[in-house]
Design an enzyme around this catalytic site. Structure first.
Site, PDB file in Angstrom:
ATOM      1  N   TYR A  67     -34.561  56.685  17.856  1.00 13.74           N
ATOM      2  CA  TYR A  67     -35.567  55.722  17.370  1.00 13.74           C
ATOM      3  C   TYR A  67     -36.944  56.395  17.254  1.00 13.74           C
ATOM      4  O   TYR A  67     -37.638  56.264  16.245  1.00 13.74           O
ATOM      5  CB  TYR A  67     -35.601  54.544  18.344  1.00 13.74           C
ATOM      6  CG  TYR A  67     -36.665  53.515  18.104  1.00 13.74           C
ATOM      7  CD1 TYR A  67     -36.433  52.434  17.249  1.00 13.74           C
ATOM      8  CD2 TYR A  67     -37.906  53.587  18.744  1.00 13.74           C
ATOM      9  CE1 TYR A  67     -37.413  51.466  17.044  1.00 13.74           C
ATOM     10  CE2 TYR A  67     -38.880  52.627  18.544  1.00 13.74           C
ATOM     11  CZ  TYR A  67     -38.628  51.571  17.700  1.00 13.74           C
ATOM     12  OH  TYR A  67     -39.602  50.614  17.494  1.00 13.74           O
ATOM     13  N   ASP A 143     -55.437  44.487  22.465  1.00 14.83           N
ATOM     14  CA  ASP A 143     -54.681  43.779  21.441  1.00 14.83           C
ATOM     15  C   ASP A 143     -54.766  44.548  20.106  1.00 14.83           C
ATOM     16  O   ASP A 143     -55.867  44.840  19.624  1.00 14.83           O
ATOM     17  CB  ASP A 143     -55.288  42.376  21.297  1.00 14.83           C
ATOM     18  CG  ASP A 143     -54.544  41.565  20.266  1.00 14.83           C
ATOM     19  OD1 ASP A 143     -53.537  40.958  20.639  1.00 14.83           O
ATOM     20  OD2 ASP A 143     -54.958  41.574  19.085  1.00 14.83           O
ATOM     21  N   ASP A 161     -44.756  50.183  16.969  1.00 19.12           N
ATOM     22  CA  ASP A 161     -43.545  50.262  17.787  1.00 19.12           C
ATOM     23  C   ASP A 161     -43.494  49.011  18.653  1.00 19.12           C
ATOM     24  O   ASP A 161     -43.939  49.011  19.796  1.00 19.12           O
ATOM     25  CB  ASP A 161     -43.594  51.535  18.650  1.00 19.12           C
ATOM     26  CG  ASP A 161     -42.380  51.638  19.543  1.00 19.12           C
ATOM     27  OD1 ASP A 161     -41.412  50.884  19.337  1.00 19.12           O
ATOM     28  OD2 ASP A 161     -42.398  52.478  20.458  1.00 19.12           O
ATOM     29  N   ASP A 164     -39.240  42.552  19.437  1.00 19.11           N
ATOM     30  CA  ASP A 164     -38.653  41.784  18.333  1.00 19.11           C
ATOM     31  C   ASP A 164     -39.496  40.552  17.958  1.00 19.11           C
ATOM     32  O   ASP A 164     -40.371  40.143  18.718  1.00 19.11           O
ATOM     33  CB  ASP A 164     -37.227  41.365  18.724  1.00 19.11           C
ATOM     34  CG  ASP A 164     -36.342  42.585  18.892  1.00 19.11           C
ATOM     35  OD1 ASP A 164     -36.395  43.466  18.028  1.00 19.11           O
ATOM     36  OD2 ASP A 164     -35.627  42.658  19.914  1.00 19.11           O
ATOM     37  N   TYR A 229     -29.006  49.258  20.934  1.00 17.19           N
ATOM     38  CA  TYR A 229     -29.650  48.107  20.272  1.00 17.19           C
ATOM     39  C   TYR A 229     -28.559  47.225  19.645  1.00 17.19           C
ATOM     40  O   TYR A 229     -27.474  47.733  19.308  1.00 17.19           O
ATOM     41  CB  TYR A 229     -30.612  48.577  19.172  1.00 17.19           C
ATOM     42  CG  TYR A 229     -31.963  49.078  19.680  1.00 17.19           C
ATOM     43  CD1 TYR A 229     -32.341  48.928  21.001  1.00 17.19           C
ATOM     44  CD2 TYR A 229     -32.858  49.688  18.805  1.00 17.19           C
ATOM     45  CE1 TYR A 229     -33.566  49.401  21.452  1.00 17.19           C
ATOM     46  CE2 TYR A 229     -34.093  50.149  19.252  1.00 17.19           C
ATOM     47  CZ  TYR A 229     -34.437  50.004  20.575  1.00 17.19           C
ATOM     48  OH  TYR A 229     -35.656  50.456  21.017  1.00 17.19           O
TER      49      TYR A 229
HETATM   50  N1  SPM Z   1     -40.584  52.606  22.242  1.00 17.46           N
HETATM   51  C1  SPM Z   1     -39.479  51.759  22.065  1.00 17.46           C
HETATM   52  C2  SPM Z   1     -39.885  50.335  21.989  1.00 17.46           C
HETATM   53  C3  SPM Z   1     -38.840  49.541  21.337  1.00 17.46           C
HETATM   54  N2  SPM Z   1     -39.207  48.962  20.109  1.00 17.46           N
HETATM   55  C4  SPM Z   1     -38.130  48.302  19.432  1.00 17.46           C
HETATM   56  C5  SPM Z   1     -37.368  47.407  20.335  1.00 17.46           C
HETATM   57  C6  SPM Z   1     -36.335  46.591  19.625  1.00 17.46           C
HETATM   58  C7  SPM Z   1     -35.374  46.016  20.589  1.00 17.46           C
HETATM   59  N3  SPM Z   1     -34.463  45.100  19.999  1.00 17.46           N
HETATM   60  C8  SPM Z   1     -33.733  45.551  18.893  1.00 17.46           C
HETATM   61  C9  SPM Z   1     -33.207  44.399  18.131  1.00 17.46           C
HETATM   62  C10 SPM Z   1     -32.663  44.838  16.832  1.00 17.46           C
HETATM   63  N4  SPM Z   1     -32.461  43.730  15.989  1.00 17.46           N
END
Ligand code: SPM
Length: 292
Positions: A67, A143, A161, A164, A229
């Site tokens: 990610y 913020d 980043d 959800d 995820y």
């Molecule tokens: N640095 C990582 C932080 C995470 N950011 C994204 C988190 C998403 C988690 N849920 C995923 C759902 C996918 N539909």
């Protein structure tokens, strides 16, 4: 209630109805409420430590790199000179670690709202939070909306980043937020913003495409595999103010030797290109040829 039963944490949420990821837990390292959310850190049996916010897995040590490497290098390598970068959210430090690693980047400002998350990650996810110690970094607890409103026309690349689209992060998936990011960019600037899952949220991604095209001349979507995820996939919305940007053909590439030296584990030139290849059902919707 911490979502743990008989030694397993289960990520149950209405955003992915009828399915959930479960992690076998060795120990609950931290469980506290911040002013913004429920913060939990788990030591898992097979996935390293895991950060859980409001019951949703944010990172596990086993797969966080995919990610973070795609979310940083795809937008950065599409920009000819990504010197000044802003990260919104990303309180675990993994995105900061990857952005700082990119040799073209000179300074990184990060605005994260929840200090408890940052402190928990410094203690329990040091391989991610190492990003906060980089000399390029300037971390601000605050913020993101307020911060960007006060910093117009300042950044080459902005990366969001976020968690959800429910609770505090919901607004980060809406048009006014993208408008604000656009205004915080320098000419030719690029954004990458958490863009959810093709299997679960195609209608949301379709709507985001629509409003992004009203704001930016170039819009695309990069996808990445993250096994822990929901449905194992997540993406980033990519937008550029430069009509010449082609996200699929980076203006800067890393040789295999550079990939090794930089310590990258997921990103390489082939993965960059491959991250734009979409399954046909998603391609049709995002190209506006089907509704879903
Ligand atoms: N640095 C990582 C932080 C995470 N950011 C994204 C988190 C998403 C988690 N849920 C995923 C759902 C996918 N539909």
């Amino acid at each position: 209630m911490n979502g743990i039963r008989e030694g397993w944490f289960s990520e149950v949420n209405a955003l992915w109805p009828g399915q959930c990821m479960s992690l076998e837990v060795e120990e609950v390292l931290l469980h506290e409420k911040s002013p913004f959310q429920d913060v939990m850190m788990l030591k898992t049996k097979h996935h390293g430590n895991a950060l859980i916010l409001d019951g949703v897995i944010q990172v596990t040590e086993s797969d966080e790199f995919s990610y973070h490497e795609i979310g940083s290098n795809v937008p950065l390598n599409a920009h000819p000179n990504p010197e000044k970068v802003l990260i919104i959210g990303g309180g675990d430090g993994g995105m900061a670690r990857e952005v700082c690693r990119n040799p073209a980047v000179k300074s990184v400002t990060q605005c994260e709202i929840d200090e408890l998350v940052v402190n928990a990650c410094k203690k329990y996810l040091p391989n991610l939070a190492v990003g906060f110690d980089d000399p390029k970094m300037n971390l601000i607890i605050g913020d993101g909306f307020d911060f960007m409103g006060k910093h117009k026309g300042e950044f080459d690349v902005i990366i969001t980043d976020s968690s959800d689209p429910f609770g505090p992060a919901k607004v980060l998936f809406e048009k006014p937020y993208y408008q604000l990011m656009m205004e915080a960019l320098r000419p030719g600037g690029i954004i990458a913003s958490q863009g959810e899952c093709l299997w679960l949220h195609l209608d949301l991604i379709r709507d985001m495409f629509k409003f992004c095209r009203e704001i930016f001349p170039v819009v695309d979507y990069t996808t990445v595999s993250v096994p822990t995820y929901p449905s194992g996939q997540i993406g980033f919305m990519l937008c550029s103010l430069n009509p010449e940007t082609n996200f699929r053909k980076p203006v800067r590439t890393f040789t295999d030797e550079e990939i090794e030296t930089l310590g990258l584990k997921y990103y390489n030139t082939e993965m960059h290109a491959a991250s734009f290849v979409l399954p046909h059902f998603a391609k049709k919707v995002l190209e506006g040829k089907a509704q879903k």
